[in-house]
Design a protein around this motif. Structure first.
Motif, PDB file in Angstrom:
ATOM      1  N   PHE A 389      51.595  69.905   5.213  1.00 59.21           N
ATOM      2  CA  PHE A 389      50.613  69.210   6.044  1.00 59.21           C
ATOM      3  C   PHE A 389      49.592  70.212   6.552  1.00 59.21           C
ATOM      4  N   GLU A 390      48.329  69.828   6.523  1.00 59.90           N
ATOM      5  CA  GLU A 390      47.228  70.774   6.736  1.00 59.90           C
ATOM      6  C   GLU A 390      47.228  71.419   8.112  1.00 59.90           C
ATOM      7  N   VAL A 391      47.730  70.718   9.118  1.00 60.22           N
ATOM      8  CA  VAL A 391      47.641  71.286  10.469  1.00 60.22           C
ATOM      9  C   VAL A 391      48.999  71.741  10.992  1.00 60.22           C
ATOM     10  N   PHE A 392      49.957  71.887  10.099  1.00 53.23           N
ATOM     11  CA  PHE A 392      51.293  72.244  10.564  1.00 53.23           C
ATOM     12  C   PHE A 392      51.932  73.255   9.612  1.00 53.23           C
ATOM     13  N   LYS A 393      52.214  74.402  10.102  1.00 53.31           N
ATOM     14  CA  LYS A 393      52.909  75.413   9.327  1.00 53.31           C
ATOM     15  C   LYS A 393      54.376  75.406   9.748  1.00 53.31           C
ATOM     16  N   HIS A 394      55.247  75.443   8.777  1.00 55.57           N
ATOM     17  CA  HIS A 394      56.654  75.255   9.117  1.00 55.57           C
ATOM     18  C   HIS A 394      57.171  76.402   9.978  1.00 55.57           C
ATOM     19  N   PRO A 395      57.963  76.066  10.983  1.00 51.48           N
ATOM     20  CA  PRO A 395      58.499  77.075  11.901  1.00 51.48           C
ATOM     21  C   PRO A 395      59.689  77.789  11.270  1.00 51.48           C
ATOM     22  N   GLU A 396      60.166  78.799  11.997  1.00 52.64           N
ATOM     23  CA  GLU A 396      61.379  79.488  11.564  1.00 52.64           C
ATOM     24  C   GLU A 396      62.566  78.530  11.660  1.00 52.64           C
ATOM     25  N   PRO A 397      63.580  78.704  10.793  1.00 57.33           N
ATOM     26  CA  PRO A 397      64.764  77.833  10.868  1.00 57.33           C
ATOM     27  C   PRO A 397      65.425  77.935  12.242  1.00 57.33           C
ATOM     28  N   LEU A 398      65.962  76.816  12.683  1.00 62.10           N
ATOM     29  CA  LEU A 398      66.686  76.754  13.948  1.00 62.10           C
ATOM     30  C   LEU A 398      68.168  76.636  13.636  1.00 62.10           C
ATOM     31  N   HIS A 399      68.994  77.214  14.506  1.00 59.52           N
ATOM     32  CA  HIS A 399      70.440  77.135  14.314  1.00 59.52           C
ATOM     33  C   HIS A 399      71.097  77.269  15.673  1.00 59.52           C
ATOM     34  N   GLY A 400      72.363  76.902  15.744  1.00 60.79           N
ATOM     35  CA  GLY A 400      73.039  77.018  17.024  1.00 60.79           C
ATOM     36  C   GLY A 400      74.374  76.321  17.024  1.00 60.79           C
ATOM     37  N   SER A 401      74.915  76.131  18.212  1.00 65.27           N
ATOM     38  CA  SER A 401      76.216  75.487  18.387  1.00 65.27           C
ATOM     39  C   SER A 401      76.043  73.975  18.475  1.00 65.27           C
ATOM     40  N   SER A 402      77.157  73.288  18.541  1.00 66.79           N
ATOM     41  CA  SER A 402      77.143  71.826  18.586  1.00 66.79           C
ATOM     42  C   SER A 402      76.327  71.297  19.759  1.00 66.79           C
ATOM     43  N   GLY A 403      76.484  71.916  20.924  1.00 67.79           N
ATOM     44  CA  GLY A 403      75.791  71.437  22.117  1.00 67.79           C
ATOM     45  C   GLY A 403      74.291  71.624  22.075  1.00 67.79           C
ATOM     46  N   GLN A 404      73.805  72.515  21.206  1.00 63.61           N
ATOM     47  CA  GLN A 404      72.360  72.766  21.126  1.00 63.61           C
ATOM     48  C   GLN A 404      71.662  71.893  20.087  1.00 63.61           C
ATOM     49  N   LEU A 405      72.413  71.175  19.278  1.00 64.19           N
ATOM     50  CA  LEU A 405      71.817  70.456  18.148  1.00 64.19           C
ATOM     51  C   LEU A 405      70.822  69.397  18.600  1.00 64.19           C
ATOM     52  N   PRO A 407      69.066  68.776  21.540  1.00 63.10           N
ATOM     53  CA  PRO A 407      67.787  69.224  22.118  1.00 63.10           C
ATOM     54  C   PRO A 407      66.862  69.886  21.095  1.00 63.10           C
ATOM     55  N   GLN A 408      67.406  70.723  20.213  1.00 59.87           N
ATOM     56  CA  GLN A 408      66.568  71.414  19.235  1.00 59.87           C
ATOM     57  C   GLN A 408      66.020  70.435  18.190  1.00 59.87           C
ATOM     58  N   LEU A 409      66.861  69.518  17.738  1.00 63.21           N
ATOM     59  CA  LEU A 409      66.421  68.527  16.764  1.00 63.21           C
ATOM     60  C   LEU A 409      65.345  67.628  17.370  1.00 63.21           C
ATOM     61  N   ALA A 410      65.533  67.228  18.604  1.00 63.65           N
ATOM     62  CA  ALA A 410      64.541  66.386  19.275  1.00 63.65           C
ATOM     63  C   ALA A 410      63.215  67.128  19.431  1.00 63.65           C
ATOM     64  N   SER A 411      63.269  68.436  19.676  1.00 59.58           N
ATOM     65  CA  SER A 411      62.043  69.225  19.804  1.00 59.58           C
ATOM     66  C   SER A 411      61.235  69.195  18.506  1.00 59.58           C
ATOM     67  N   ILE A 412      61.915  69.345  17.366  1.00 59.95           N
ATOM     68  CA  ILE A 412      61.227  69.284  16.076  1.00 59.95           C
ATOM     69  C   ILE A 412      60.622  67.907  15.856  1.00 59.95           C
ATOM     70  N   LEU A 413      61.396  66.866  16.146  1.00 57.65           N
ATOM     71  CA  LEU A 413      60.914  65.504  15.921  1.00 57.65           C
ATOM     72  C   LEU A 413      59.699  65.197  16.793  1.00 57.65           C
ATOM     73  N   ARG A 414      59.713  65.656  18.049  1.00 64.12           N
ATOM     74  CA  ARG A 414      58.561  65.410  18.929  1.00 64.12           C
ATOM     75  C   ARG A 414      57.315  66.097  18.378  1.00 64.12           C
ATOM     76  N   THR A 415      57.489  67.303  17.874  1.00 62.75           N
ATOM     77  CA  THR A 415      56.338  68.019  17.311  1.00 62.75           C
ATOM     78  C   THR A 415      55.747  67.240  16.144  1.00 62.75           C
ATOM     79  N   ILE A 416      56.597  66.748  15.260  1.00 60.68           N
ATOM     80  CA  ILE A 416      56.115  66.015  14.080  1.00 60.68           C
ATOM     81  C   ILE A 416      55.453  64.707  14.499  1.00 60.68           C
ATOM     82  N   LEU A 417      56.011  64.025  15.480  1.00 58.50           N
ATOM     83  CA  LEU A 417      55.455  62.750  15.918  1.00 58.50           C
ATOM     84  C   LEU A 417      54.051  62.908  16.494  1.00 58.50           C
TER      85      LEU A 417
END
Length: 1427
Positions: A389-405, A407-417
C-alpha cells in the motif's frame, strides 16, 4: 502372582495407541518388537508438554479426592487379586477411590478365553488404571468401577479401550458374588477453566456397549492379525501416522511400492473406498500394477469410468471428491492432480476454483501461534505485516507472550483501519495463519478473553472487541457478548424498510448504529438504509449501479472469504504436493520453493523446543522466518495457479476485502442479540453449502434433457424434461409454487462461461430474491435486474410441477421464470440446483429488534417483554399467575364441576361426553393451564397432545364463562407445519360438535366462540371485539395477521413445539399481552428443528427448540446406561411445576408402548390393544411363481411372525430375550394370539467378490427387501397404511425404484408421489416412503424402518447419523400395529470408535433395547444377483 510375561505383550497404552493410529501394522510391529534396525527416538518436547498436562490434571484430581477424604493411595508394587481384595476390605469407608494400582493381566483366564474361541493366546502386560471407585453396600457386597483421568476436552475411543481392558482384567481379580462390577466404566475429564474437579466430570459408558466390539477384536481379530507375516498386514500411510515410531519406514515404503499413501492427506476411510473402486474395475492386466499406476490407468480408461459411473454414481462422486477430479464434464479425460503428483514426483495444480484464498491484497498480515499443550494456552506468538500500500510501509514483526497478543494485534488493526490512499481508498487486507489449529487457537484465545477479562478495563475490552470484529467468525462467538456483522449486513435491509417502523423505533435503531436521530420518518429511514448499504458495499455484497439503474458487472465477492485464512487448507485445495501421507510447513516450503532453501523454514518442534528452553531470541528469529515462509508459499501458490496451462479460467475468484470490524449491536439485550446473530448465521451456513457446490459447477445436480413446452389453461407454460441422472424430490405440498430451484444449461468444458470464468450459478445472488414471490411483478422486478448480467441472460428460476414415470424414464415438468429473451433448447441438457428461499428471516430479525427496543434500561424481570421473560426465566414467568389466588381457586372448582358432570353423562352412555372427559394426565395438564401462566405439555408419541390442547382451550373458555368473566379473548394456536394446524382445527371442530350433540348440556358459552383458520394473515378479517376467537395458523401467517391487526393475545399455544426454534416462536409470542398465558406442547425425544450449523453448549437452550429451552436446564444429567431420560428443569410433583407428561397412549399398543416409554420419565398407559386380525391376515400370505429369493425371504418372515402370534411352531424367528415365553410355549391354536408389535430383521449381505460391490448395490439390496415387505403386507392388509422410514434420501429413492417394479398399483405404492390422488380407491391403504424428518407427526398401522448398513467401508461415517436416538424414536413410534426394523451387524455392533460420540451411544442402547424386545431373524441378501 499371575505370572510375569516374558517377551512380547500388549498393554492398555499400546492398544489405545493402536486405536489412535488405526493401524494394524503398528500393533503387529509393537507386539513383535520390530524396531526397523534403529533405536526409538526420545519423546519430543511437544509430547512431553502434552504428558505434563495429563499429569497435572491427574495430580489435581487426586488432591481433590484426598481433600474430600475419598482417596486410597496404593504405594506397593505389582499386586495379586487377593492383595487388592484385602486392601479394599480393610478400608472402613463406604465410598472411596483407589489410585496407584499395578497388576499383571490375568494371563491364565485370558488364555482360556482365547482357546475357547479357537485362537492362539495373546499376552497382555501390566495394567495401571488411574482410579478404581469402590462402594460398599449394607449387605456386605462391594461395587466397583474403573475410571481413567484424561485431560482432553472430549472422550476418545482410546480412552474407552483402556478402561474396558482394565475392567476386563479386574473382573477376573475381583470375583463374583462378593465383588459386583459396575455396568459402566468412566472417563474423568477436566473441568472448565477455573472450576474445581467434581463428580460431574465423570463420563460413563455402558460396558455392554463396549464388550461386543472390543471382545470381538481382542479374542478374534487381534490374534489372527498378530499371526500374519509382516507383508500380509494391512496398512495405509496417512495423517494419523504423525507421531508413530514407524512413520519414516512407512513413508518410504508407500512411495517405493506405489501405495495410496504416496498421495498426501488420503485418510483411512477414503483409502478403503479407493481400494474398493480398484477392485470393482481391476482387470487381469492390472494385477502387476501398483495402486497409483492402477488409479492412473483407471482415470485414462473412458470405458472403465463410464461403466463405473453407470453402476455406482454416488461412489464415483466420492472418488471425484477424494482425488480432486474435475466435477464438470470435459472434452478431455479427467486428470487427478493427486495421482499425477504421486506418479511424477512433481507439484500439480488442482483445477478447481477457490473463493477462500484471495488472489491479491494490499496488506498481508501473517500470524504464527505457538500453543503450549502443558497449559492449553498460547505460549508465544509473532505477527508480521507485509504491505504494498502506497502510504504504509510494513513495521517490524511483533512478538510476545500470551497476555500481550490482544493489545498488540489491536494496535496493528487500528493502524490499518485508519489508512487511506491518496485517492481516498482503503487498503484491501487479509490475515493469514499457516495451520487451522493456529486459527482455532487465536479465536479461542479471543473468545476466552471476552469471557474472562474484567469489564472495568475499558482499553482491553475495546481491543478484544476490535480483534473479534476483524478476525473472528463462526457460531462460537455466541458464547461471548460480541457478535460482529454477518454477510456484510446483507440481511439487514428490513431496518430501512418503508412503512415498517414508527419514528421512535427508527430513532432507536439509529441510536444503536451510532448515527444522528433528528429528522422526519423518511429522513431517518434513508439514513439507516444508507448505512446498511455502506457496510454491504464495503464487504463486497452490493454491486455498483449504473446511471440507468442496471447492475454493472463489476467485482462482487463470490461466497465468503474467511477473516483469517489457514494457508495449509488452501494449499491442499489448490495444489497436490508430491509428499506421501501428510506434510507440515517445512515440507510444504521445500516442495514449493525448492531444496536449496530447505533448511530455512523451522519446524514446529524446533520452535517449541526453543520456547520451552527459554531461548527468546531464537524463538523470535524462527517465528519471524516462519511468517516470511508463509508469505512465500502464498505467493508461490498464486503464481502456480495463474500460470497453470490446464486452467482455462482464473482459479482464485476473489480479491481481499477492505478490513472491517463492524458490530451492528441493533439488539442490546444479550439473549436477543445472540438470537439475532444465530438467525443470520443459519442463513450464512446454508449459503456456504450452496456456494461450494456452485463454484464447482453443481456436480451433484440432477441433469435434465429438454423435450417440449405446453401452454396451461391459465395462460402459463410448463416445460417437459427427461431426467438423465440424479434424483429429484417432489415437494409434499404443491399448493404453492416456491420456485426454489435454478436451472441453467450444462455446457461442456473447457469454455469461459462468462467474463468471470465461473459457473453462472456462482453469480446468482440468493439473498436479493430469497423472500420474493415468483413470477416477479413490477414492484419486485428491480431485484432481478440487480443480478449479474450473466445470471439474467443464462439462468431460470424454476419450480418443479410433477414427476411422471414412463417406462424406464422419469418425466419432469417444470415452470420457469427468467428474462424474456432466454429460451430453452430442444435436446439440450440442463442442470437443476437449489436456491435459498426464506420468506421469514426478515420477519424474525425485525421482531427481535422490535422486542429489544421495548426493553428499558436496567429492567426488572417484570418489565421485560413477555417473550424475553419466557425463555430468560421460565420459572419466574410461570409464577406470574392470576392477580389473586381466589381466581385460580374458582377456575379449578369450575373445572371440577364440569369434569364431574361429563363423567356422569358418560356413565349414562353418552359417548360424546366420554370424548369430552379427560384422562388423568390430560386433566392434570388442563388444570395446569387454568392455574398457571406457563404450561409445558410433554407428550410422548401417541399420547394425545393435540386433543389435550384442543379440549383444554375449550375448557378454559367454559371455565371463564362459569366464573362470570365475559371479556372476549384472543387465542393463537400455532405450529410449524400445515398438517399440525389442520389436526388442531379438526380436533377443535369435532369437540365443539360433541358439545352440541349432548342433550341439555349448557353450551351458551359456545355461542361466543369462533374458530378460524388463518391461511393468509395479510387478508384475514380482524376480530369483532365481541366474540372469543381461536385463531389457528402457522407462525408466519399469525405474525402477518397480528402485525396487520395490531393484536394483543391472551393465550398462545404452540403444538409440536419440539420442531419450532426460539426465533420462529418470537413471531407469535411478540403479540402476547402482559400476563398472557403460554401453552407449549411437544416431545423432546423427537426430532428438533433442523439447524445447519453447530452451536456452543454454553447456553444451548437458545439454539434449539422452544420446547428444549423450557424443559431442560443448561447442564444435562449423566445417564449411566444411555437409556435414562433427561431431567426436566422443574419437577412435575412440585406445586409450581410447569411440565406435565401425558402418560395415556392412544396410538401405541402395549408392546410398542412399553418399549418406547423406556426413554421417558413415566411409563405409558396404553389405551388400545394389539390388532388381533393381523396374525390371521399375515397367515394367508402365499408366494407367487415369479417371485425371487428376496420376496421369498420377506414372505417367510411375515408367515413366521404370524405363526409366532398364533402360538404355532416356526423355526426362523428368535424370540425376544426380555420376555419369558416358558409359560406360553404350548402350541395351542385356540389360545388368544400373542401380541407381537416389534420385529427385527438383520440383513447379511453376501458376495463372492465382496470388495468389488459398490455402496449403491448394498442400498438396492436393503430397498428390495423393504419393497418386498410392503408388497406382502399390502397383500395381507390392503386397507392399512404403511410407512417406510428411511434415514437417507438415497435409501428413499432406492425403495421407490424397487416399488415401481414390484407393485402393480403404482399410485398407491408411492404415496406422496401419487400422480392423481383422486384416482386412488379409498379402500386401499396408502404407502408412504420418506425420510424420518418428513414422517414426524404422522402415523401408520405398519412401519418399516430401514436402518441397515451392510457396506462396511462406508459404515463408520454414516453411523453417527443413523444412531441418533431421537431419529430412531420418531421412526419406531409412528407404528400403530407393527414396527419392523431392518438393520445389520454393522449398525447393531458398530466399531468401538462410534461410541466416543455420546449421542451415538444413547442411540445404540435404544436400538439394542428394541432388539431385546423384538422377534428377530437373519436374512441373506445375495448382492451378486443385484450388481
Amino acid at each position: 502372582m499371575s505370572g510375569s510375561p516374558s517377551g512380547r505383550n500388549i498393554t492398555a497404552t499400546t492398544l489405545a495407541a493402536y486405536y489412535h493410529f488405526q493401524c494394524d501394522l503398528f500393533l503387529h510391529r509393537s507386539y513383535h518388537s520390530f524396531d526397523g534396525g534403529k533405536p526409538r527416538a526420545q519423546p519430543s518436547e511437544l509430547s512431553k508438554a502434552q504428558f505434563e498436562r495429563g499429569g497435572g490434571w491427574e495430580s489435581s484430581l487426586l488432591k481433590w479426592l484426598d481433600d474430600e477424604g475419598l482417596l486410597l493411595n496404593v504405594l506397593s508394587g505389582l499386586l495379586e487379586g487377593s492383595d487388592i481384595q484385602e486392601m479394599i476390605e480393610l478400608d472402613d469407608r463406604h465410598h472411596f477411590f483407589i489410585t496407584g494400582l499395578s497388576f499383571w493381566a490375568p494371563q491364565a483366564a485370558l488364555a482360556k478365553e482365547f482357546k475357547g474361541r479357537g485362537q492362539q493366546p495373546v499376552r497382555f502386560g501390566i495394567a495401571k488404571p488411574d482410579l478404581i471407585e469402590i462402594k460398599k453396600t449394607h449387605d456386605g457386597n462391594i461395587w466397583w468401577q474403573v475410571i481413567d483421568a484424561k485431560s482432553s476436552k472430549a472422550v476418545k475411543t482410546s480412552h474407552h479401550v483402556q478402561i474396558y481392558l482394565y475392567h476386563l482384567f479386574l473382573q477376573q481379580l475381583l470375583p463374583l458374588p462378593r465383588y459386583t462390577p459396575a455396568e459402566t466404566a468412566s472417563v474423568w475429564l477436566t473441568p472448565s477453566p477455573g472450576d474445581s474437579p467434581s463428580l460431574d466430570g465423570l463420563k460413563p459408558i455402558a460396558i455392554s456397549l463396549l464388550s461386543l466390539p472390543l471382545d470381538d477384536f481382542m479374542f478374534r481379530k487381534l490374534p489372527a492379525m498378530l499371526a500374519l507375516s509382516p507383508e500380509s498386514v494391512k496398512w495405509h500411510f496417512n495423517p494419523l501416522c504423525n507421531g508413530c515410531p514407524y512413520e519414516k519406514i512407512c513413508s518410504t515404503d508407500a512411495v517405493r511400492h506405489g501405495k495410496l499413501g504416496a498421495m498426501a492427506n488420503i485418510n483411512i476411510q477414503d483409502a478403503q473406498l479407493l481400494q474398493n473402486v480398484l477392485g470393482l474395475t481391476r482387470t487381469t492386466s492390472s494385477d502387476h500394477l501398483t495402486d497409483i499406476e492402477d488409479l492412473d490407468q483407471l482415470l485414462n480408461s473412458s470405458k472403465r469410468l463410464d461403466k463405473l459411473h453407470d453402476l455406482y454414481p454416488s461412489t464415483v462422486r466420492k472418488v471425484q471428491r477424494i482425488l480432486k477430479l474435475p466435477t464438470r464434464k470435459s472434452k478431455d479425460m479427467p486428470k487427478s492432480a493427486l495421482v499425477m503428483a504421486a506418479k511424477t514426483k512433481t507439484t500439480q495444480v488442482i483445477n478447481r476454483r477457490n473463493f477462500t484464498l484471495p488472489n491479491s491484497e494490499d496488506i498481508t498480515v501473517t500470524i504464527s501461534i505457538v500453543h503450549d499443550p502443558s497449559i492449553s494456552e498460547i505460549g508465544t506468538w509473532c505477527i508480521s505485516v507485509f504491505s504494498n500500500f502506497e502510504v504504509f510501509k510494513h513495521p517490524e514483526p511483533l512478538h510476545g507472550s500470551s497476555g500481550q497478543l490482544i493489545p498488540q494485534l489491536a494496535s496493528i488493526l487500528r493502524t490499518i483501519l485508519e489508512l487511506r490512499s491518496s485517492a481516498g481508498n482503503r487498503p484491501r487486507t487479509q490475515c493469514y495463519v499457516f495451520a487451522p489449529a493456529e486459527r482455532a487457537a487465536l479465536q479461542s484465545h479471543l473468545i476466552n478473553a471476552a469471557l474472562t477479562s474484567s469489564r472495568s478495563d475499558e482499553d482491553l475490552q475495546s481491543s478484544i472487541r476490535l480483534c473479534i470484529g476483524a478476525l473472528c467468525d463462526g457460531a462460537a462467538l455466541l458464547s461471548t457478548a460480541f457478535q460482529p456483522v454477518i454477510l456484510s449486513g446483507a440481511l439487514l435491509d428490513f431496518l430501512g424498510k418503508r412503512g415498517d417502523k414508527t419514528k421512535t423505533q427508527l430513532q432507536g435503531c439509529l441510536d444503536r448504529l451510532g448515527l444522528p436521530q433528528e429528522g422526519n420518518i423518511e429522513e431517518l429511514r434513508l439514513r439507516i438504509q444508507a448505512e446498511v448499504n455502506r457496510i454491504k458495499t464495503e464487504g463486497g455484497r452490493l454491486q455498483i449501479q449504473s446511471t440507468d439503474g442496471n447492475c454493472e458487472d463489476g467485482r462482487r465477492e463470490l461466497g465468503q472469504l474467511p477473516r483469517v485464512v489457514a494457508v495449509k487448507l488452501e494449499v491442499e485445495r489448490l495444489l497436490a504436493l508430491p509428499i506421501p501421507g501428510y506434510w507440515d510447513l517445512p515440507l510444504c516450503f521445500t516442495s514449493l520453493i525448492g531444496n536449496m532453501r530447505a533448511n530455512i523454514c523451522p519446524s514446529e518442534e524446533d520452535i517449541f523446543s526453543a520456547y520451552r528452553g527459554g531461548r527468546e531470541d531464537d524463538v523470535t528469529s524462527m517465528l519471524t522466518t516462519r511468517n516470511q515462509c508463509v508469505l512465500e508459499i502464498i505467493r508461490d501458490v498464486r503464481r502456480r495457479v495463474s500460470t497453470d496451462p490446464t486452467s482455462t479460467n482464473s482459479l482464485l475468484v476473489n480479491q481481499a476485502r477492505v478490513l472491517s470490524a463492524n458490530f451492528m449491536d441493533i439488539c442490546r439485550e444479550d439473549y436477543l442479540r445472540k438470537l439475532f446473530f444465530m438467525q443470520q448465521f443459519e442463513v450464512l451456513t446454508k449459503l456456504a453449502e450452496l456456494w461450494q457446490a456452485r463454484i464447482d459447477g453443481c456436480p451433484d445436480a440432477p441433469l435434465l434433457e429438454y423435450q417440449f413446452t405446453n401452454r396451461t389453461v391459465d395462460g402459463g407454460y410448463i416445460h417437459s424434461f427427461t431426467l438423465l441422472s440424479g434424483a429429484i424430490d417432489l415437494p409434499s405440498d404443491k399448493e404453492r409454487s416456491f420456485f426454489d430451484f435454478i436451472l441453467t444449461e450444462d455446457k461442456v468444458l473447457p469454455a469461459a462461461e462468462n467474463q468471470f470464468g465461473v459457473p453462472v450459478e456462482s453469480l446468482f445472488d440468493d439473498l436479493s430474491v430469497a423472500n420474493l414471490v415468483f413470477p416477479l411483478n413490477k414492484y419486485t422486478m428491480s431485484k432481478w435486474t440487480s443480478q449479474a448480467t450473466a445470471v439474467q441472460n443464462e439462468l431460470f428460476v424454476t419450480d418443479i410441477q410433477d414427476l411422471i414415470i414412463q417406462g424406464n424414464h422419469t418425466k419432469v415438468t417444470l415452470r420457469t421464470w427468467g428474462s424474456f429473451e432466454l429460451r430453452l433448447g430442444r435436446g439440450k441438457r440442463y442442470r437443476l440446483s437449489p436456491r435459498l428461499v426464506d420468506f421469514n428471516i426478515g420477519k424474525v430479525l425485525n421482531t427481535l429488534v422490535e422486542l429489544d427496543l421495548q426493553v428499558p434500561s436496567d429492567p426488572s424481570p417484570s418489565e421485560l417483554p413477555p417473550f424475553l421473560q419466557l425463555f430468560s426465566d421460565p420459572h419466574g414467568f410461570a409464577q406470574q399467575s392470576h392477580k389473586d389466588d381466589n381466581t385460580v381457586s374458582e377456575y379449578l372448582k369450575a373445572e371440577a364441576l364440569i369434569h364431574r358432570s361429563l363423567r356422569e353423562l358418560w356413565s349414562l352412555g353418552s359417548t360424546e361426553a366420554g370424548s369430552l372427559t379427560l384422562k388423568q394426565s390430560q386433566r392434570r395438564a388442563t388444570r395446569r393451564i387454568l392455574s398457571s401462566r406457563l404450561t409445558v405439555i410433554w407428550g410422548p408419541p401417541g399420547t394425545g397432545k393435540t386433543y389435550t390442547i384442543s379440549l383444554s382451550l375449550l375448557r378454559l373458555i367454559q371455565v371463564r364463562h362459569r366464573c362470570k368473566m365475559q371479556e372476549p379473548q384472543i387465542i393463537f394456536v400455532t405450529a410449524m407445519t400445515h398438517a399440525a394446524i389442520e389436526a388442531v382445527l379438526s380436533k377443535l371442530r369435532r369437540l365443539v360438535g360433541n358439545h352440541q350433540i349432548i342433550p341439555n348440556l349448557d353450551i351458551a358459552w359456545l355461542q361466543s366462540v369462533k374458530i378460524e383458520h388463518v391461511a393468509k394473515g395479510v387478508e384475514h378479517s380482524r376480530p369483532d371485539g365481541i366474540h372469543t376467537y381461536i385463531y389457528a395458523g402457522t407462525v408466519y401467517q399469525l405474525f402477518n395477521f397480528s402485525k396487520r391487526s395490531k393484536l394483543e393475545v391472551d393465550c398462545a399455544v404452540i403444538d409440536e413445539a419440539g420442531q419450532l426454534g426460539l426465533g420462529a416462536a418470537s413471531l407469535v409470542l411478540r403479540s402476547l399481552r402482559s400476563g398472557g398465558k403460554v401453552v407449549v406442547a411437544g416431545d423432546s425425544e423427537q426430532l428438533a428443528p433442523i439447524l445447519t450449523a453447530q452451536y456452543p453448549r454454553l447456553d444451548s437452550r437458545l439454539f434449539g427448540s422452544i420446547l428444549d429451552c423450557l424443559m431442560y436446564t443448561a447442564v444435562q444429567p449423566n445417564a449411566q446406561d444411555g437409556m435414562r431420560p433427561p431431567s426436566p428443569a422443574f419437577s412435575e410433583t412440585s406445586e409450581i411445576s410447569t411440565i406435565v407428561q401425558l402418560t395415556e397412549n392412544f396410538r401405541l399398543n402395549p408392546d410398542l408402548g412399553n418399549f418406547v416409554s423406556t426413554i421417558y420419565s413415566k411409563a405409558f398407559q396404553p389405551q388400545k390393544g394389539q390388532a388381533r386380525k393381523v396374525a390371521t391376515q399375515l397367515k394367508q400370505l402365499q408366494l407367487q411363481g415369479h417371485e425371487g429369493a428376496i420376496e421369498k425371504d420377506a414372505c417367510n418372515f411375515l408367515l413366521d411372525l404370524a405363526n409366532a402370534m398364533l402360538r404355532s411352531s416356526q423355526a426362523r424367528l428368535r424370540p425376544p430375550r426380555m420376555i419369558d415365553l416358558t409359560s406360553n410355549n404350548t402350541e395351542d391354536p385356540n389360545k388368544m394370539p400373542r401380541p407381537i408389535s416389534l420385529a427385527l430383521v438383520r440383513l447379511i449381505a453376501t458376495s463372492i467378490r465382496q470388495d468389488q460391490i459398490g455402496y449403491e448395490t448394498h442400498v438396492r439390496g436393503e430397498a428390495a427387501f423393504g419393497a418386498a415387505l410392503v408388497r406382502f403386507i399390502q397383500r395381507a392388509s390392503p386397507s392399512e397404511t404403511i410407512f417406510v422410514a428411511t434415514p437417507h434420501r438415497i435409501q428413499r429413492h432406492a425403495v421407490k425404484e424397487a416399488l415401481k417394479s414390484s407393485v402393480d398399483d403404482l399410485s398407491s405404492a408411492l404415496g406422496d408421489l401419487e400422480i392423481d390422488k383422486n384416482e386412488i380407491s379409498p379402500a386401499r391403504g396408502k404407502v408412504t416412503v420418506d425420510t424420518i424428518e418428513r414422517l414426524q407427526g404422522s402415523e401408520a398401522a405398519f412401519v418399516i424402518c430401514l436402518f441397515s448398513h451392510t457396506h462396511t467401508s462406508s459404515a463408520t461415517s454414516a453411523l453417527d447419523f443413523l444412531l441418533q436416538r431421537r431419529r430412531l424414536n420418531v421412526a419406531i413410534s409412528r407404528a400403530q400395529t407393527l414396527c419392523i426394523v431392518v438393520t445389520s451387524d454393522g449398525v447393531l455392533h458398530p466399531p468401538v470408535r462410534v461410541l466416543a460420540n455420546a449421542e451415538s451411544a444413547k442411540g445404540l442402547a435404544f436400538l439394542r433395547a428394541f432388539e431385546e424386545r423384538a422377534w428377530s431373524t437373519d436374512v441373506i441378501i445375495d448382492l451378486d444377483a443385484l450388481a
